[in-house]
Design a protein around this motif. Sequence first.
Motif, PDB file in Angstrom:
ATOM      1  N   LYS A 114       6.094   9.498 -15.223  1.00 14.65           N
ATOM      2  CA  LYS A 114       6.597   9.227 -13.881  1.00 14.65           C
ATOM      3  C   LYS A 114       5.638   9.775 -12.823  1.00 14.65           C
ATOM      4  N   LEU A 115       5.111  10.961 -13.074  1.00 13.70           N
ATOM      5  CA  LEU A 115       4.149  11.565 -12.145  1.00 13.70           C
ATOM      6  C   LEU A 115       2.893  10.710 -12.051  1.00 13.70           C
ATOM      7  N   ALA A 116       2.410  10.227 -13.188  1.00 15.58           N
ATOM      8  CA  ALA A 116       1.217   9.369 -13.188  1.00 15.58           C
ATOM      9  C   ALA A 116       1.493   8.089 -12.403  1.00 15.58           C
ATOM     10  N   SER A 117       2.686   7.517 -12.637  1.00 16.35           N
ATOM     11  CA  SER A 117       3.056   6.304 -11.913  1.00 16.35           C
ATOM     12  C   SER A 117       3.142   6.573 -10.407  1.00 16.35           C
ATOM     13  N   MET A 118       3.760   7.703 -10.066  1.00 13.74           N
ATOM     14  CA  MET A 118       3.886   8.062  -8.649  1.00 13.74           C
ATOM     15  C   MET A 118       2.515   8.332  -8.027  1.00 13.74           C
ATOM     16  N   ASN A 119       1.641   8.997  -8.793  1.00 18.08           N
ATOM     17  CA  ASN A 119       0.281   9.239  -8.290  1.00 18.08           C
ATOM     18  C   ASN A 119      -0.461   7.922  -8.084  1.00 18.08           C
ATOM     19  N   GLU A 120      -0.245   6.999  -9.002  1.00 14.71           N
ATOM     20  CA  GLU A 120      -0.883   5.682  -8.872  1.00 14.71           C
ATOM     21  C   GLU A 120      -0.354   4.969  -7.627  1.00 14.71           C
ATOM     22  N   GLY A 136      -1.692   6.624  -4.577  1.00 10.58           N
ATOM     23  CA  GLY A 136      -3.073   6.175  -4.341  1.00 10.58           C
ATOM     24  C   GLY A 136      -3.097   4.800  -3.701  1.00 10.58           C
ATOM     25  N   HIS A 137      -2.218   3.913  -4.201  1.00  9.14           N
ATOM     26  CA  HIS A 137      -2.129   2.563  -3.628  1.00  9.14           C
ATOM     27  C   HIS A 137      -1.696   2.634  -2.157  1.00  9.14           C
ATOM     28  N   PHE A 138      -0.674   3.465  -1.892  1.00 14.74           N
ATOM     29  CA  PHE A 138      -0.210   3.600  -0.504  1.00 14.74           C
ATOM     30  C   PHE A 138      -1.255   4.270   0.381  1.00 14.74           C
ATOM     31  N   ASN A 139      -1.994   5.225  -0.182  1.00 14.86           N
ATOM     32  CA  ASN A 139      -3.074   5.854   0.591  1.00 14.86           C
ATOM     33  C   ASN A 139      -4.150   4.825   0.932  1.00 14.86           C
TER      34      ASN A 139
END
Length: 169
Positions: A49-55, A58-61
């Motif tokens: 979940k953390l990896a997905s959220m980080n991804e 990153g997309h939102f950034n």
Amino acid sequence: MSLTPVDIHNKEFSRGFRGYDEDEVNEFLDQVIKEFELLIREKKELEDKLASMNERLGHFNTIEDTLHKSIVVAQEAAEEVKGNAQKEAKLIIREAEKNADRIVNESLSKARKIALEIEDLKKQSKVFRTRFKLLIEAQLDLLGSDDWEHLMEYEIDSSELKSLQEIED
């Protein structure tokens, strides 16, 4: 080295003289294994979940950076359009002022010319009036003279008229 549920399951304890109750230890170890497996699964899910959220982050950034750049470009374009519009407005105003000055000057020139023409026409009308008055007075004097009576006294012989007519032909 990290401890796994298999490590806990395969753990063998040495036996001592008055050691622990084997069934109780095995039951406790089974419970620890289940809890440990549950914790490992939760940890894996949380890591995923953390990896997905980080991804996603990153997309939102990336989207945020793109939007920021787009806003900057739009602001620059708006400033450029605004500047160009102001320059064009100033040019239009200057051109309008020049045209207005030209029109005013032409109008003043025409007004002066018309005023001069009016003065000239006034002078000509005075001259014409004076001449016309003199002509009428002369004609009235002519009508009032005795020469008209004298003309009536002349008699022309018709034979003289015929001879004058023959000469003309």
